[in-house]
Each structure stands twice: as structure tokens, then as C-alpha cells.
Design an enzyme around this catalytic site. Sequence first.
Site, PDB file in Angstrom:
ATOM      1  N   LYS A  20      -5.574   2.486   4.655  1.00  0.00           N
ATOM      2  CA  LYS A  20      -6.588   1.931   3.748  1.00  0.00           C
ATOM      3  C   LYS A  20      -7.705   2.953   3.524  1.00  0.00           C
ATOM      4  O   LYS A  20      -8.196   3.109   2.415  1.00  0.00           O
ATOM      5  CB  LYS A  20      -7.154   0.635   4.310  1.00  0.00           C
ATOM      6  CG  LYS A  20      -6.083  -0.446   4.399  1.00  0.00           C
ATOM      7  CD  LYS A  20      -6.589  -1.695   5.082  1.00  0.00           C
ATOM      8  CE  LYS A  20      -5.426  -2.653   5.349  1.00  0.00           C
ATOM      9  NZ  LYS A  20      -5.819  -3.763   6.215  1.00  0.00           N
ATOM     10  N   LYS A  30       0.805  -1.234   0.000  1.00  0.00           N
ATOM     11  CA  LYS A  30       0.000   0.000   0.000  1.00  0.00           C
ATOM     12  C   LYS A  30       0.823   1.261   0.000  1.00  0.00           C
ATOM     13  O   LYS A  30       0.266   2.352  -0.062  1.00  0.00           O
ATOM     14  CB  LYS A  30      -0.901   0.142   1.209  1.00  0.00           C
ATOM     15  CG  LYS A  30      -1.279  -1.036   1.951  1.00  0.00           C
ATOM     16  CD  LYS A  30      -2.178  -0.653   3.103  1.00  0.00           C
ATOM     17  CE  LYS A  30      -2.347  -1.786   4.086  1.00  0.00           C
ATOM     18  NZ  LYS A  30      -1.601  -2.990   3.881  1.00  0.00           N
ATOM     19  N   GLY A  49      -1.197 -15.191  17.122  1.00  0.00           N
ATOM     20  CA  GLY A  49      -0.556 -14.711  15.887  1.00  0.00           C
ATOM     21  C   GLY A  49      -1.471 -13.834  15.043  1.00  0.00           C
ATOM     22  O   GLY A  49      -1.215 -13.610  13.860  1.00  0.00           O
TER      23      GLY A  49
END
Length: 836
Positions: free
Chosen positions: A701, A598, A683
Site C-alpha cells: 500500500k 492491489k 479472525g
Amino acid sequence: MTEVKSHFIDKEGMGGSMRIYKFGGTSLGSAGRIKKVAAIIAGALEHDKIIIVVSAIHRVTDLLLESAAKACSGDCGYRVTLNEIDHLHHSIAGDLFSGDILDSVTVTIRSELSELNDFVHGVFLLRELSEKSLARVLSYGERLSARLVSSYLQEQHIVSFYLDAREVIVTDTNYADALVDHIASELKIKKRLASFDGVPVVTGFIAAAPDGTVTTLGRGGSDYTASIIGSAIGAREIWIWTDVDGFFSADPKRVRDARILPFITYAEAMELSHAGAKVLHPLAVQPAMKAGIPVLIKNSFNTTAEGTRIERSMPPDISRTLPVTGLSSINKVVLLNLSGSGMVGVPGIASRLFSCLALNRINIIFISQASSEQSITLAINPSQAAKAKKILEEEFFSEIAFRQIDPLVIRRNLAMIAVVGNNMSGHPGVSAQLFETLGKNGINVIAVAQGANEMNISFVIDSLHEDKALNCIHESFFLSQRKVHLFIAGTGTIARSLIGQISAHRHNLQKDNDLDVVVCGMANTGNIALDDNGIDLQHWQSALVPRKEHHDIEGYLHLIKERNLHNTIFVDCTASTKVAEIYPDLLLGNISVVTANKLGMAGHWPLYRRIKDAQRKSNARFLYETNVGAGLPIINTLHDLKNSGDKIISIEGVLSGTLSFIFNELRKGGRFSEIVRRAQQAGYTEPDPRDDLSGADFARKFLILGRELGYTLEYGDVVCESLVPPEYRGQMPVAEFLDRLSSVDEWFSAETENAAKDGMTIAYAGEIRNGKASIGVKRVPLSSPIAGLSGSENMVVFTTERYLATPLVVRGPGAGGEVTAGGVFADILRIASYLV
Ligand code: ASP
Ligand code: MG
């Protein structure tokens, strides 16, 4: 000696039972090769009568040229070159013969070689080398090879004799590229070959002027010799034995998938030869065509190959469905451009232009003039460019002085490609397909020419792109299966999943979509793997080697550009700004980009702008679906809404799997710090959970979504609430942070309870409305789709004019190697379907 057969060719052309076999230099390159040729001849003699024509032994013409040039420039090294020629022939003779025959052959070649030595020495003394003298020097190549071959046939008990083409082929005195007097030659050939015993071995390439001086037919001219003799005697066929299997659809050295052409017409053979195909001398077709004699191209290194048969028309049982038969190219041409307003409507300019070039024997390869008549473009051989320029500047001196014609422009480093086929005529769409393919690969066409016979479209491009152009055109016209070439940056989770998916699905794509996805490059900061034909995806790790040079992403970029493969896609699986910074370069170099990173689209505004600008200027594509919500169709959905005229009122959503998980658990009644600890242990978080809790990645985002909506936003414009209390940021160790985080648990529990009293809940969510983007803890109604999320799901809610009462929701896993790689793969396939 075996039985001696006599051959008679009467005036009606008894040659109808004869074949001409011409052997090129590589076919005669060593004693072993000559033995092989003798075997071919012996085999043929069992059922045919043949006449042999030979070239000089491989490299000899070049060496002769070199010795003469050195001698002329006063370089004593000419002797070394002559010695090499000397040694080559003597050593072949030594390998072929022994005893008395060796002695007699040695005497013969020694006498030719000593003549040659004297002559070149003369050139050295005079420091003068005219075309006439050079023709004489070059003639020794064929004289020697014909002697060797004919003697070896004798030694093999095949009656044979040496025939010097100077006896039978008459030309003008243009020594280097002499013009053949076909009438005179035909008479001499018919007379000389009216009756003979045994197999004639004729020297190719050389001929004689009317005064008997040696001339040559131009480089590669032995083919022409064969055709002249064959047509004069009305031979049954002319076989050109060479070192390739025949005419290919494109040069197999440049185009890996090139295929052999079993049949082509005379016209096609001429077009392809003139446009650079090295298989046959361009002039060799003409005499055969006139006499209607088939020409066969055969490979002396692979005698079982069928070869190519050249005839007037295709045999009726062969139907050709493709419009294009073959491609060829000339990799060095120069364009001359004569232009100016003074040329419009003035008759005679073209005539003067062509006459003065013709008078000076400058060969024109290509001509183009548009209907405005403002300019005429010609392509010529680079070796003649300087001369042509001078001549034209003299010819148009006064027009240039009076500014009716602009100063002559010369462009170098260009290649000319010809797309050839009888079937192209009257077949619409060929040029559309041709230029579309070139355009999508970013290849600029500088000049184009197509004659009204419609069987050759020639165009000129920068020679840098010659191979790429040949490959993409060839693929487009000849192959049902198209290729895309991938260069992947990064070898982490996403890249690994991507390779796995490509490897698992490649075969299906080949079968069902006629698409071959070829991974040609992979690189991380330390290692690199490159293979234009495709890295073995089962063992890609072992293909990676340490990068000794071409470090960094710029080094990789350089290697990708240097390869210049058609249909190239760069795939960014890194999370590096440095990699994102090369997108504009890639796009401007017409390389498409698919990125999971990104940091380009969410980078600083100037970088974002540069990427967008490059995208607009480029014919290549840029896709980044996985930048938001991994494989979920968010960017595409947004584009579809926008492009179809819907008005987007707001975008809300949860675009962090970690934060989604934490708040979904909180809603079930857990304690905030414990949930974070659980998420970290499972995780679900970055190694330091603060990277998730800060909301930074989530904010990026939303920044991208805001920019997609057309707002000029920087990262700092997205209001972002961090869930990390200010005193726990910075250097505090992760374990200590997790211990202390319980201090905020009360606040979250209270907020959740309070919200519930109003029929609401809390979520960490983002929103864009009226150009403002914000993310943070928000109250949302329990009825909101966001309140219904579970696990680590992501969600985007589009409220638009069309989707007003019930907003459009995209929901699903928004992270993970497999789904992200799947999204990247889908973007690759989208670009592939645009490219091919
Ligand atoms: N020996 C000449 C050349 O090398 C002619 C030929 O090979 O056809 O150009
Ligand atoms: Mg040749």
C-alpha cells in the site's frame, strides 16, 4: 357470392376513397397466414374500398434466385430448388382449397410453374443468365402469390381478380432495378382501374419494359408498387402490412430498448430507409410524398398495434421533444478513398468521379470531402466494390501514373450508421453528444457526412462495433435511463458484498440517478455466469456454471470483448496477478476497470507502467480506490491534493487492520504473543498471522502511495521491517509459531515502557518522505493521531504545504468485505457518471 360492388375512379381521382393494402412475403408465408390476410381484407371491406398488392411468398424470391444461379453455373441442383418452390405453392393451395376450386387453382399454378421450369432449364442449357432473364425468373414469385390470394378471396366470397402489374407499370430496361416511367405508368393505371368490380390483387415488384419484357423494381420492390398505384389513383392511404409493428427508433433486433415511432415524416422515412431500415423500400416514399398520400406501416401478425403513420408533417397535437427520430444502419459498406495533392483546387475531379460511377450504375451510399480538397471518400455496396475500383483506376489512370492522385484505397468490413431526425436541424449539440458517446465507448469514426438539411448525420465505423454504436447512441438520445454493464472477476467476500450492495441499491439508482447497473458477467477460476441482460442478483450463485471452455482470465476477457457491450466496466475482486495483467488489454479495448486487487498498482514496475500507459491511451477509466485502506478515500484525497497544486511533504499511516489492533492493544498493556493469538482467534488475521506480521501487504500500500506521488519505486525499495523473527519464517507450523512468539514479548513491553517515559508510544506505521518509503515499528508522540487509533482502524496522515500545522487525516476501518465493496461500488458509480 355476396353482392358485387363496382368501383369507379374518375379522372379527378375518385381513388380518394380507396386504400392500398400491400402484404409482404412473411404475411403470406403459409396457408394460415393467407387466411389471416383474407380476414384483414374482409374486415377492411366493411368500410373501405381496397386494392391489394402482394409480394412473393416468404423465401420464394430467394429460392428463385438460387435456382437460376445454380442453373447458370451448370448445377443440376437447380431442380431441387424448383421442386421446393413447386411444393410450397401446391401445399399452400392444398391447405386453402378443396374440390373444384382446388382443381382450377392447381391448373393455374401448374401452368405458371411449368413455364418457370422450362425457362430455368433454358438457363441451365445455355449457362447464361442475363439480368433480363433473371427478372423473368423472379417474376413468378409474385405471379403465383397473387393468384393464390385472389383465388382465396373468391373462395371466401369476396369478388376479386388477379391483376398483373406488367399491364400497368412501365419501366426502362434496367431489368434488376428498373427505373419507373411514372407518367406512362400513371396513365395505364388510371385507365385500367377507371372502373372495376371486386378487389384487384396486384403482383408487386414486377413491371414491364416498353417492349413488354418483364422487369423488376429491385428487392423489396412491392412496397414501391403499392406506392406507385396508390399515388396514380390518388388513394386515401397506402397501408404496408408487414411483420413488424412499424418504424422503430432503431432496429429492435439489435437495440433491445428500441421503441415504435407512431408518426414520422416522409423525409424521415426516406432517410431511415435509405440508411438501411428494412421496414419500407427506400423508393416507396417518393410517389406517396409527391401525391401527399399518408403511408401506414402495419403488422399483419399483430393487427391491434397502431403502426407507424408517415405524412408530410407531424400532426399538430404530437409534439416531439427529442432532436433525433431514429437510427438505422447498413452493416456492410465499402469505402473508396480518392486522394492526392493533385486534387486540390482542380475543378472537375468530383464530376469525373461521379459521372463515371453513374455511367456504370454504381450507387453511392455516402460522400464526404473535407475542405482541404485532398480526398473524397465514398461508401458503396461491397458487391460493386471491385467494379468501382477498376473503373476509377481507368478513369484516373494518368493522374495516378503522374502521382497527382494516390492509388485508390478501398476499406472493407465497415458499417454505416445514420442518425436521423427533422428536429436535428438548428439544434446545436446533437453531433457533440453523438461523437462524445462514441468516443467514450472507444468507437473510432472513420468518415462522417451531414448535409445542410441537417436531418441526417451519417458516419462509417468498423462493422465490429455496429451493435455497440447503435446501442450507445440510442441510449444517449432516446432513453432517460442509462446502463453500465459490469463484468466481475472473483466471487469471494468482496464480490459477494458488492453484489449484495448493487442488488439492494439498484432500484434507487434507477429512480434517482437514471442509472441501471447491470451485472452481465461473473467468473472465478472454475465457474462463470454470463447474461447481457443482467444476471439475477438474488440468485447469482445458481447462475454460475462450470467453465467448459474459455478458461482462465484470458477466456473471460475474450468473452467480454466478444460481447462488445457499450459502457462496459470490468470489476476485479480477486487477488490475482494474472487478472491484474489484463488491465492494459482491457483499457486498450476501451473497457473501464475498477479494482480492489492491489497486484496491478503494486505489481512489478513494468506492469505498473503498462497499466499507466494504457490508461493514458484509452478513453476508458481505471479506478482503484480500494487498493489502499479499502473504502477510505485515500487515493482520491491524494489526487485532489496533488491536482489542486498542494505540495505533499509526507504521508504517514497505519494501513493494516491487524497490526493496528495489535499495537493498540499493546498500548493498553497486553503481551504481544497473546494479543496476536487473540487476533488470530477472532479472525482479524490471515490464517497464518505471519502474513500480516511480515508487513508485506502494508508495504504494497505504501508502494502504491509512493508511486502516486511520482516516485519510481519497486516493492524492494520500500524498507519493510518484518515482525516475524527470521528463525520462525519458512515451514514452521502456525501453532508452533504462536507458541514460540512469546520470546519477543519482553522486547515489545520494554519498548513501550521506554517510549512512554519520553511521552511517546510505539506503533507499526509507514512513512513516505523525500522519495523514501519505509514501514516498521516506530516511536510516535502520544499526541500523534496514530497514537489515538483504536480497534483495527486504519489511518493516513497527509502533511502538506496547506495542511502543515494540522495535517489532513483520513481514519476508519481499512478492511472488510462491506467497506471494500462499498469503495468498489463508489468507483463504479464514478465511472458511470463519466460514461453516461
Ligand atoms: N419478392 C420481392 C423480394 O423478395 C419483392 C418484395 O418482397 O417486395 O425482394
Ligand atoms: Mg418486402
